[in-house]
Design an enzyme around this catalytic site. Structure first.
Site, mmCIF file in Angstrom:
data_model
loop_
_atom_site.group_PDB
_atom_site.id
_atom_site.type_symbol
_atom_site.label_atom_id
_atom_site.label_comp_id
_atom_site.label_asym_id
_atom_site.label_seq_id
_atom_site.Cartn_x
_atom_site.Cartn_y
_atom_site.Cartn_z
ATOM 1 N N GLU A 48 0.830 -1.221 0.000
ATOM 2 C CA GLU A 48 0.000 0.000 0.000
ATOM 3 C C GLU A 48 0.855 1.258 0.000
ATOM 4 O O GLU A 48 0.484 2.264 0.610
ATOM 5 C CB GLU A 48 -0.940 0.037 1.214
ATOM 6 C CG GLU A 48 -2.064 -0.937 1.172
ATOM 7 C CD GLU A 48 -2.911 -0.825 -0.061
ATOM 8 O OE1 GLU A 48 -2.968 0.264 -0.659
ATOM 9 O OE2 GLU A 48 -3.474 -1.844 -0.455
HETATM 10 C C1 LIG Z 1 2.863 -9.776 0.593
HETATM 11 C C2 LIG Z 1 2.632 -8.714 -0.428
HETATM 12 C C3 LIG Z 1 1.336 -8.388 -0.782
HETATM 13 C C4 LIG Z 1 1.099 -7.430 -1.758
HETATM 14 N N1 LIG Z 1 -0.196 -7.181 -2.177
HETATM 15 C C5 LIG Z 1 -0.401 -6.407 -3.273
HETATM 16 C C6 LIG Z 1 -1.703 -6.304 -3.859
HETATM 17 O O1 LIG Z 1 -2.689 -6.883 -3.378
HETATM 18 N N2 LIG Z 1 -1.836 -5.557 -4.990
HETATM 19 C C7 LIG Z 1 -0.792 -4.920 -5.564
HETATM 20 O O2 LIG Z 1 -0.984 -4.290 -6.594
HETATM 21 N N3 LIG Z 1 0.452 -4.979 -5.026
HETATM 22 C C8 LIG Z 1 0.667 -5.707 -3.896
HETATM 23 N N4 LIG Z 1 1.924 -5.815 -3.349
HETATM 24 C C9 LIG Z 1 3.011 -5.061 -3.939
HETATM 25 C C10 LIG Z 1 3.445 -3.889 -3.062
HETATM 26 O O3 LIG Z 1 2.462 -2.899 -3.037
HETATM 27 C C11 LIG Z 1 4.804 -3.392 -3.610
HETATM 28 O O4 LIG Z 1 5.763 -4.391 -3.295
HETATM 29 C C12 LIG Z 1 5.201 -2.045 -3.026
HETATM 30 O O5 LIG Z 1 4.360 -1.040 -3.517
HETATM 31 C C13 LIG Z 1 6.672 -1.676 -3.338
HETATM 32 O O6 LIG Z 1 6.976 -1.853 -4.678
HETATM 33 P P1 LIG Z 1 8.279 -2.684 -5.077
HETATM 34 O O7 LIG Z 1 8.199 -3.990 -4.386
HETATM 35 O O8 LIG Z 1 8.394 -2.704 -6.556
HETATM 36 O O9 LIG Z 1 9.487 -1.896 -4.450
HETATM 37 P P2 LIG Z 1 10.277 -0.672 -5.135
HETATM 38 O O10 LIG Z 1 9.307 0.278 -5.725
HETATM 39 O O11 LIG Z 1 11.321 -1.236 -6.015
HETATM 40 O O12 LIG Z 1 10.951 0.001 -3.876
HETATM 41 C C14 LIG Z 1 12.178 -0.445 -3.298
HETATM 42 C C15 LIG Z 1 12.645 0.585 -2.280
HETATM 43 O O13 LIG Z 1 12.904 1.835 -2.920
HETATM 44 C C16 LIG Z 1 12.143 2.864 -2.332
HETATM 45 N N5 LIG Z 1 11.684 3.798 -3.369
HETATM 46 C C17 LIG Z 1 11.196 3.489 -4.593
HETATM 47 N N6 LIG Z 1 10.875 4.605 -5.257
HETATM 48 C C18 LIG Z 1 11.144 5.647 -4.448
HETATM 49 C C19 LIG Z 1 11.029 7.059 -4.569
HETATM 50 N N7 LIG Z 1 10.527 7.639 -5.645
HETATM 51 N N8 LIG Z 1 11.418 7.817 -3.516
HETATM 52 C C20 LIG Z 1 11.890 7.256 -2.387
HETATM 53 N N9 LIG Z 1 12.035 5.925 -2.227
HETATM 54 C C21 LIG Z 1 11.658 5.129 -3.244
HETATM 55 C C22 LIG Z 1 10.984 2.189 -1.638
HETATM 56 O O14 LIG Z 1 10.495 2.971 -0.557
HETATM 57 C C23 LIG Z 1 11.608 0.871 -1.187
HETATM 58 O O15 LIG Z 1 12.250 1.049 0.044
HETATM 59 C C24 LIG Z 1 2.181 -6.744 -2.350
HETATM 60 C C25 LIG Z 1 3.488 -7.065 -1.966
HETATM 61 C C26 LIG Z 1 3.724 -8.046 -1.047
HETATM 62 C C27 LIG Z 1 5.145 -8.411 -0.708
#
Ligand SMILES: Cc1cc2nc3c(=O)[nH]c(=O)nc-3n(C[C@H](O)[C@H](O)[C@H](O)COP(=O)(O)OP(=O)(O)OC[C@H]3O[C@@H](n4cnc5c(N)ncnc54)[C@H](O)[C@@H]3O)c2cc1C
Length: 591
Positions: A437
């Protein structure tokens, strides 16, 4: 192993004293309710949590979900529990009576949700996401769409999911590539999503996926994203679930926690293209998804409160039971709750849980006023407050859940590190909360950018003024004297840091980003302190006078928060105002 015990007294105290319940119950929307009904519903929700959901929490963790023939099988007992959940009408607790929902006030919804999440977070992810999907359909769907989907979701026959994430599109949704091609009155959706919570299961008749996708001629970036309803089973003319749509779950993730919930890879349109229906306008899908996400963000914040409380309950039982070492004035071995440091850990847990609960229930009450007040000024003020606090309530409790569940392990000593006590599961389950989220980093950017700098600190100034207005009340009674001093210091820190951000933020593009998480956590601590001070004031003015031990414990807990937690505000403010130089100055090769 401790069963879930609902903190009913504290829940009801917070609803009655801090969530504006008196005012909320005056609104036409809630005319059918009184305080007794609210109390009964919260208590019944707690019984369901303890008797039905809690016993499934550890088996869900141990056995988990599995994929059989492109479909997910939930852990044993989940389908029966879901059947009971919907039969009791719990899915419709906060749903409008227009759709045969109970339409209860937000404070009751928050307390019931906290109890269920505390008992079994993995299970509750399904109802939580269904709620968010219903809100998005209600806010952005035509009358036909609303009447087709909402009643069946409100009665729990169908669940809802949120399909945003793709492997290259996590925090940055502007690069979503799932395609939607127009075809008559619908669209053909194709693409792959990852990490979709409860993207499939075997306990509801249908699953309504809300999917972000891009039209063939859509502009690049977030301006080219649309939102679609993609049912697992297409609907027959009479609205019942019919033929299978082209959406499948080829696999689920192996993960650190929440093993009882399925985190699905979703494959749309591997064959003919999944049939989807536009929700809202073409290319304006992100607005629809934000309705869902904002709802879910408050829900995830509540998960932070819930899992922390479960960890606290377990740690408290252990501390009252485990004997180790001696204590002044005691003969022989004593229970570890005699030791000052164990008491400190328990109070760090308890006081922050109560502060988070108070802030979350307060926000739920403001949400009711924002949506249903008949007074324009009141509605606007509540709307602004909820918008400001949404990233705070999403982030501060979920970050604190890391500290609190970790202290839960610590209080167990070595037994916390092995799985059999259950303390480790709470810590593993909590770890997802600051990630999904919108990560903490993303929430913090929203907070400093859209919520503070965009209105030049107006909403924050209103909040600070409200906090300061408590001072007169706190000054009257000596039992709130040190709480008053701590609150003044905390709000001063928040005021200085906000002014600094508004002055310095525009001068350097990295300043706000470098300060953002510290500012957000500072706001959480101070808002929590404010609600705790309101709680203390209510007690001093006679609330809970029929239960002196609760009243005394509340005052003592607020004093601990004032002495041990509020001073953290000063450190966070100093770090925030240090600016971007040391953060950005380090060359990449030096990391
Ligand atoms: C158990 C689980 C359930 C989930 N359920 C859902 C779901 O139901 N529906 C859905 O759509 N998604 C879901 N997700 C996905 C989840 O919302 C994403 O994993 C999350 O939004 C982070 O995206 P990412 O994993 O690509 O990390 P990234 O975007 O790659 O982020 C990696 C790190 O970089 C930081 N970062 C990235 N961009 C920036 C920026 N611009 N400024 C500062 N810091 C930044 C982040 O804060 C983080 O610390 C789920 C994930 C998990 C693990």
């Amino acid at each position: 192993m401790t069963d879930y015990v609902q903190p009913l007294k504290d829940m009801l105290f917070n609803i009655h004293e801090l969530s504006a319940l008196d005012r909320v119950l005056q609104l036409e929307r809630f005319a059918d309710f009184d305080k007794d009904v609210v109390d009964q519903v919260v208590e019944e929700a707690g019984k369901f949590a303890a008797e039905v959901l809690s016993p499934l929490n550890i088996p869900g963790d141990e056995i988990g979900c599995k994929v059989v023939d492109n479909g997910v099988v939930a852990p044993p007992g989940f389908a029966e529990a879901y059947g009971q959940f919907v039969e009791n009408g719990w899915q419709s607790l906060e749903v409008s009576p227009e759709f045969d929902g109970m339409g209860m006030p937000g404070g009751a919804g928050a307390a019931a949700g906290e109890a269920w999440q505390s008992a079994n977070m993995s299970f509750m992810l399904a109802p939580m996401l269904t709620n968010g999907a219903m809100y998005a359909i209600d806010a952005h769907g035509s009358d036909e769409i609303r009447s087709t989907y909402i009643p069946k979701m409100a009665n729990g026959a169908w669940t809802g999911t949120m399909n945003l994430t793709e492997s290259q599109a996590g925090s940055d949704l502007s690069v979503v590539t799932t395609r939607a091609v127009p075809e008559g009155d619908h669209y053909r959706i194709s693409g792959s999503k990852i990490f979709i919570t409860w993207g499939d299961q075997d306990f509801s008749e249908n699953i309504i996926h809300l999917v972000l996708a891009r039209l063939p001629d859509a502009p690049d970036g977030v301006r080219g994203i649309s939102l679609f309803i993609v049912p697992k089973f297409l609907l027959n003319d009479d609205g019942s679930a019919g033929e299978r749509n082209d959406v499948y779950t080829p696999s689920i993730e192996h993960k650190l926690g929440v093993h009882g919930s399925a985190t699905c890879v979703m494959s749309f349109g591997e064959n003919d293209g999944a049939i989807g229906y536009l929700l809202g306008e073409e290319n304006k899908g992100l607005a629809g998804m934000f309705t869902m996400m904002n709802h879910a963000r408050l829900g995830v914040g509540l998960q932070g409160v819930a899992i922390s409380d479960r960890a606290y309950q377990l740690a408290r039982s252990h501390a009252l039971d485990r004997k180790q070492g001696g204590a002044p004035g005691e003969k022989g071995s004593v229970t570890i709750i005699h030791h000052p440091d164990v008491r400190r850990m328990l109070l760090v847990m308890k006081s922050q849980i109560e502060a988070m609960r108070a802030a979350a229930y307060y926000t739920a009450g403001q949400q009711d006023l924002a949506m249903y007040s008949d007074n324009d000024e009141e509605r606007a003020a509540a709307l602004s407050r909820v918008a400001l606090l949404t990233p705070v309530i999403k982030t501060w409790p979920t970050e604190l859940a890391q500290e609190i569940t970790s202290l839960g392990v610590q209080i167990h000593g070595g037994m916390g590190f092995v799985e059999e006590t259950g303390a480790a599961q709470h810590m593993r389950d909590a770890r997802i909360l600051p990630i999904y989220e919108g990560t903490t980093g993303i929430q913090a950017l929203d907070f400093v950018g859209r919520k503070i700098m965009a209105d030049e600190g107006k909403a924050m100034g209103d909040l600070i003024a409200d906090i300061r207005s408590l001072d007169l009340g706190l000054a009257v009674d000596e039992r709130t004297a040190e709480i008053r001093v701590a609150l003044i210091d905390g709000v001063d820190q928040m005021g200085s840091a906000t002014t600094w951000l508004i002055e310095q933020g525009p001068l350097d593009p990295n300043t706000a980003g470098s300060a953002s998480v510290n500012l957000l956590m500072l706001a959480g601590i101070v808002v929590g302190g404010w609600q705790m001070a309101r709680a203390a004031l209510a007690i001093v003015n006679g609330a809970s006078s029929d239960d002196p031990s609760f009243a005394e414990a509340k005052l003592q807990t607020v004093r601990f928060y004032a002495q041990h937690i509020m001073p953290r505000a000063r450190g966070l403010a100093d770090a925030a105002m240090a600016g971007a130089e040391t953060v950005m100055g380090m060359p990449e090769e030096s990391f």
